[in-house]
Every structure is written in structure tokens, then in C-alpha cells.
Design an enzyme around this catalytic site. Structure first.
Site, PDB file in Angstrom:
ATOM      1  CG  ASP A 122       4.459   7.386  -8.162  1.00  0.00           C
ATOM      2  OD1 ASP A 122       5.182   7.295  -7.970  1.00  0.00           O
ATOM      3  OD2 ASP A 122       3.590   7.447  -7.904  1.00  0.00           O
ATOM      4  CB  SER A 154       0.091  -0.922 -11.813  1.00  0.00           C
ATOM      5  OG  SER A 154      -0.352  -2.352 -12.957  1.00  0.00           O
ATOM      6  CB  SER A 359      -4.325  -1.665  -9.957  1.00  0.00           C
ATOM      7  OG  SER A 359      -5.756  -0.780 -10.198  1.00  0.00           O
ATOM      8  CE1 TYR A 360       1.193   3.536  -6.554  1.00  0.00           C
ATOM      9  CE2 TYR A 360       1.178   4.231  -8.595  1.00  0.00           C
ATOM     10  CZ  TYR A 360       1.327   4.428  -6.557  1.00  0.00           C
ATOM     11  OH  TYR A 360       2.790   4.973  -6.131  1.00  0.00           O
ATOM     12  N   PRO A 361      -3.504   2.967  -6.793  1.00  0.00           N
ATOM     13  CG  PRO A 361      -3.646   3.570  -5.169  1.00  0.00           C
ATOM     14  CD  PRO A 361      -2.798   2.846  -5.561  1.00  0.00           C
TER      15      PRO A 361
END
Length: 654
Positions: A122, A154, A359-361
Site C-alpha cells: 500500500d 497480498s 489475505s492482507y487486511p
């Protein structure tokens, strides 16, 4: 070839190292106890130009590697006019832990040929990656933009990580600039206004709080708590939402209204049934009693107890399955359904991600890529028979039964951050998984939401009947749920059969069992819930999906709002100080810039333009700082008004 890989957290570094090395790795301690170095060989990097094995050291940071601050000798509290901070020089800083981590980065990078960043994908992760790069090249002049790579991932599923290692990209320098812009603006505006507000109001606020506190009964009773009246460009609009709801409730005046209701019994129509149906007036309710009474008496006089069926409609309706899960939706629904605050739910999701369960939160995306194999993820949930949703997941993929509810690719929303897919489970949760109670609850929510999004919509039959009573129309609706589908795995959403509709035909004359003129009163809105506040912040661009929880917790910590439990629900209410700050800035004409979301939303839009290449960091910083200099001057000239408003609010709420 030697490659240094750096992740954002040690847990990610460990998981990735185990995958890339096939479990054949050596773990070494560093001078910081929570960061380890993992050494192994790997031959899958495409940037080395061959399939030869590379010597890899994988390590991590622990969040940001540097901070940004003013020189304390020149610009410390009380050493300068706060307005000077808008133009003061900034320097990078490191605390003791960051210094230890940075030393490990420099040592590990000294002899490597390539640097590969494995931070979260991100904006913030790009900036942390840039911090790592700046530190790594201090002792290695071979590291440059051509030897710097970035893994895009991710979640921590094995094939996904191997794909990320084989297909690296470059750091997004525009995203780095956008984060640097936000950090600089938040520091300059936050510190300057915090010092101004604290110097102006702290003494009065402290005296007021001491008067309202019960007398102390311990040995530290002579200690005074220092009051800091802080400002943050996200904190104040967040506070503004809570104060606005509070004032709407406080200023609410109930009004009486009137309506007409018809009651129809099937028994009165010659049908052997006890079914009774209420028909609601098409005009809704009116605040003029005489007008409603006139309609009511005319209908009674001219039509008596008879009405005519003028419309019957029956149609299939769907209860839409949820869109794929975003960070904001996760926080909002964990607050609403699980009664967990945003900070705790996001922290639990982060731990689940680091342990490889989800997965990536941190994602704004509510659309799954068409190429993603979601059936395999559902299948994993149908293999762990200790879970409460095991049978549901298994049946979702079973093509041999007569179940209406089959796997269906999720609906697509309107958001795609191009970085991460929606939040989804990666592996099943074993009976003996080492996770906390909160992590287990959040995992269950993520799985149930995912399975619901992969299911068929709920299906029902809606019947609507309209009656004409002396040209006044009255309506009744009835729902029969035919297929619950996703609702069977999502217990927080209700969709139930309504009361059975009467068996009537078009143009049939209906005997009215009872015609009533009824009154009622408007009711005030309820106090703000955290779920509602999250939704308002997201809709108005206040904070990011990852920082919304931080801003809410900050205004709690500053005692601008309190969280008050009523039954099972918690409501957010402003304190005297919180109300006074919002009204104080309204009084001096700065409500749109401070207590409303417009200024922050404008900055977030500018950051997106930096990422898109249409604005530069210098453009945005210069524009917004010039605006804040004007806000500062106006606030400084009206300091006494802020104190007067505080006294007024205190009197009115005491």
C-alpha cells in the site's frame, strides 16, 4: 549473487523465508530482539539474469524506519512561535529501536547485489520501502534504482509468494511522495495548532476537569495531569461528526403527527381465516391533525366500511449477497455485529494475516479479479470439519445434490485500489490453531462474509395490495422467503416471512374491519455508534481504511469523546471540551476547514493526484500550508472567543 530482502514485520519475513527456502534456512539474531535475519539460497529471482542460486538474507523492520520532526533545540515547545513551524526545516529522526533496526539493514546490505522490498503493498508500504532503500545504500554504493525491486503480494499462500518472488516490480516513487506529503502536512499543521490551542486553553480546561473530578485518595493526589489540547486534520472532522449528532439530539423537539390505518380481516370477507392485515395510508403521516381528520371523516361518510382492491402485484425479489470485503466494511461490521471496536478488529485481522490465515487486511477493493480461483478457497473451508460453516462450504461446491444454493462468483463493487484483492480466508482454521479469542471471532466473520459473497442471492416473493377508500390509497406488503441461500451462513442479517397477505382479487369490494386515525411522535436520532462513525469517515474521505481506527482512538485519548455502553450497544458522545472546540471554530468562521470534512477530503484528493502524476509534492504542500497560515492567524486573533465558547458550553452542559 547476493540479495537482501526486507519485510515490514518479522512475522512476514519468517513466513516468506520458509516458503522461498523450502524450510531450509538459518535463523540469526540481530541487535534488536524482535527482528531476525533468515539466511537461505533461492534460484527463482528473474532479475539475476540466470537460474543460479542466490544467497539470500531476509530481514525486516518494525513499521516505519524513520520519523520526521523539528529540531528540538530551535523549535522545541516554548522555544519558538508556533507559526514558525509552517516553514521550519524538517529532519529525519530515529528512536533507539529504529537505530538498532537501521544498523542491521546497513550491515546486511553491505555486500549484496540487489535489494528486494517485501513491505505491505500500500502507500505506506511504499514509503517504508523507500526508507529501507535509503538506509541500505549508505554502506553499499552498488545499490541504486536499477538494483532495487519490490515484491507484490497480498497474502502468504505458498504459490502466491513464489509468484511474487518471480515477478517483482519497482517501488512507486509517486506513492512515496504522497505519503511524504501527508506526513509533512500533518506534522506542520498538527504541532503548530496543538501548541496554539494548548497554550490558549490548557489552564482553563485543567482547572475545569479538576473541579469535576472526585477528590483523590492516594499518595499521588498532588500530581497534576498535563492537559494537551491537540489538533489533527483528521481528528477534528471525526470529532465534528460526533458533535453534530449530539447537537441534533440535544436540540430535537418532538412533533406530533397523525395518520390513517385500515384493518382488514379475511373473516369479514367470508373466508375461514383469522388472518388480519394492516393497510398503511399512501400519504404517510401528516403534522396537521385537522387535515387528517377531514380526510378521515370524508372517507367514513362517503365510503363507510367498504374499500375496493385497485392493484395487486406479485414479484420475485432478491436479498443481495454482500460485496467482497474491504477494510472499512470489516471494521464497521465487526463493530456492529461483534461489538469490537475498530482498533481491536483491525489488530486481530493483522495478526491473522501475519499467521497466514487471511489475505492482507488493508484494502479498498471490493472486486475479485476474474482469474482468481475462489472455488479452491471455498474448498479449503469445506475440509475443516470442526468449523460451524464446514457443511455450508462443502454443499456450496457439491454439484450432485438438489440444493438451490450453488457457488457463484462474487458481485463486483466500484472500488479497486489495484494493490490488493478483497479480504478473504487463505487456509482453514484448525481446531488447535494458536490464536486469540478476538482473532478467532474476526476469522469467523471474514470466512462467513467470503462464503456469503460466493453464494446465491436470497430469493423471495413480494406481494403488494392497494385499496381505494374514497380515493385515498392504502397499501400492504407481504414477503414469502423462498430460498435463504447466503443468509444461512451469515447469521447477522435477518430476512423473514412477513404476515400472510389476505386472499383478495382485483376490483373486489373489501369490508373494512376497523378504520383508525392514529397519532404518534417523531423521535430523535440515536447517539453515534462507532460503526456509523466509520461509515461517515469513509464516505467523506477522512483518514484511510488503515487509519480510521487510529483517529477514533486519538479523540478518545484526548478526552474529546467518550464511549458509553447502553445495554449491549456502545455510543459515542462528546465531552465539554469536544463540543467547545467544534463550536469555538464555528464561532471564528473556520467550521468548514476544521470541524467539517472538506479540507481533509481536498488533501486526500491531492494525494491521489500526486500518485497519478498530475500534482507534485511541492504543489500540494505549498497550497495547503498557505491556507493553514491564514487559519492560524485567524485563530490566534480570536483566542479569547475560544475561551468564551468553552465557558458557555460548560455552563449549558453542566
Amino acid at each position: 549473487m547476493k540479495v537482501l530482502c526486507v519485510a515490514e514485520k518479522n512475522s512476514i519475513a519468517k513466513a516468506v523465508s520458509n516458503i522461498l527456502s523450502g524450510g531450509q534456512l538459518t535463523t540469526k539474531n540481530t541487535n534488536f530482539p524482535y527482528v531476525k535475519n533468515y539466511e537461505f539460497t533461492y534460484s527463482g529471482f528473474n532479475f539475476t539474469g540466470s537460474n543460479a542460486s542466490c544467497e539470500v538474507v531476509m530481514t525486516s523492520v518494525a513499521g516505519h524506519l524513520t520519523g520526521v520532526d523539528f529540531d528540538n533545540q530551535q523549535y522545541g515547545w516554548g522555544k519558538c512561535n508556533p507559526s514558525e513551524l509552517f516553514d521550519a526545516n524538517l529532519s529525519n529522526t530515529k528512536n533507539k529501536d529504529q537505530q538498532k533496526i537501521a544498523e542491521n539493514i546497513r550491515k546486511s546490505a553491505r555486500n549484496v547485489d540487489y535489494l528486494m522490498i517485501w513491505t505491505d503493498c500500500d502507500r505506506e508500504g511504499e514509503y517504508i520501502g523507500w526508507e529501507i532503500y535509503e538506509e541500505a545504500k549508505k554502506l553499499n554504493n552498488r545499490l541504486n534504482d536499477n538494483t532495487l525491486y519490490r515484491a507484490i503480494f497480498s497474502h502468504l499462500e505458498r504459490n502466491h509468494i513464489l509468484g511474487a518472488a518471480r515477478n517483482p516490480q519497482r517501488l512507486d516513487k509517486r506513492a512515496v511522495d504522497a505519503v511524504g506529503t501527508r506526513i509533512e502536512l500533518d506534522l506542520r499543521t498538527g504541532v503548530s495548532f496543538t501548541r496554539l490551542l494548548t497554550d490558549t486553553m490548557a489552564r482553563k480546561v485543567q482547572a475545569s476537569q479538576q473541579q469535576s473530578m472526585p477528590p483523590p485518595n492516594n499518595s499521588n493526589s498532588n500530581k497534576k495531569e498535563n492537559v494537551v489540547v491537540s489538533y489533527g486534520p483528521c481528528q477534528f472532522p471525526t470529532l465534528g461528526f460526533v458533535v453534530d449528532r449530539f447537537e441534533r439530539i440535544r436540540n430535537f423537539k418532538k412533533e406530533e403527527f397523525w395518520t390513517i390505518q385500515l384493518v382488514v380481516s379475511e373473516q369479514d370477507q367470508g373466508v375461514q381465516s383469522n388472518n388480519i392485515t394492516n393497510f398503511q395510508w399512501d400519504r404517510g403521516h401528516l403534522f396537521d391533525r385537522l387535515a387528517v381528520l377531514t380526510f378521515y371523516e370524508l372517507c367514513l361518510e362517503l365510503a363507510g366500511n367498504k374499500a375496493r382492491v385497485v392493484d395487486i402485484k406479485s414479484k420475485q425479489v432478491n436479498k443481495w449477497r454482500p460485496l467482497p470485503l474491504t477494510t472499512v466494511e470489516l471494521q464497521k461490521n465487526c463493530s456492529r455485529y461483534l461489538k469490537m471496536n475498530a482498533r481491536d478488529s483491525l489488530a486481530a485481522a493483522e495478526k491473522l494475516y501475519q499467521k497466514g490465515f487471511i489475505s492482507y487486511p488493508r484494502t479498498e477493493t471490493d472486486t475479485f479479479p476474474p482469474s482468481m480461483d475462489l472455488k479452491s478457497l471455498v474448498e479449503k473451508q469445506g475440509q475443516e470439519n470442526s468449523s460451524a460453516w464446514f457443511a455450508y462450504a462443502k454443499n456450496l461446491l457439491d454439484t450432485n445434490n438438489n440444493n438451490h444454493n450453488k457457488f457463484k462468483f462474487p458481485r463486483s463493487g466500484s472500488h479497486d485500489d489495484k494493490a490488493h484483492p478483497p479480504i478473504h480466508p487463505i487456509i482453514g482454521l484448525g481446531r488447535d490453531a494458536s490464536i486469540t479469542v478476538n482473532e478467532r471471532r474476526v476469522y469467523e466473520y471474514v470466512v462467513r462474509h467470503f462464503l456469503a459473497s460466493c453464494s446465491e442471492d436470497g430469493k423471495g416473493q413480494m406481494t403488494s395490495i392497494s385499496l381505494n377508500w374514497n380515493d385515498e390509497i392504502f397499501n400492504a406488503n407481504g414477503l414469502v422467503v423462498l430460498e435463504r441461500n447466503w443468509l444461512d451462513v451469515y447469521p447477522w442479517m435477518k430476512w423473514e416471512n412477513s404476515k400472510t397477505m389476505p386472499r383478495l382479487e382485483m376490483n373486489q369490494e373489501v369490508i373494512i374491519s376497523k378504520a383508525e386515525m392514529k397519532n404518534g411522535y417523531t423521535s430523535p436520532p440515536k447517539p453515534m455508534t462507532e460503526s456509523e462513525l466509520i461509515m461517515l469517515m469513509d464516505a467523506n474521505g477522512i483518514g484511510t481504511d488503515a487509519t480510521i481506527a487510529e483517529h477514533i482512538e486519538k479523540i478518545k485519548a484526548r478526552k474529546y469523546i467518550t464511549s458509553d455502553k447502553v445495554g449491549k450497544d456502545s455510543y459515542l458522545n462528546p465531552t465539554i471540551l469536544g463540543v467547545a472546540l467544534v463550536h469555538g471554530f464555528e464561532t471564528i468562521g473556520l467550521e468548514d476547514s476544521f470541524a467539517k470534512p472538506f479540507q481533509r477530503r481536498e488533501m486526500e484528493d491531492d494525494l491521489k493526484k500526486i500518485c497519478g502524476g498530475t500534482l507534485t509534492r511541492r504543489d500540494v504542500v505549498t497550497d495547503i500550508i498557505n491556507k493553514y497560515k491564514g487559519y492560524y492567524n485567524r485563530t490566534n486573533q480570536n483566542k479569547n472567543r475560544l475561551l468564551q465558547v468553552y465557558d458557555q458550553v460548560k455552563r449549558s452542559l453542566s
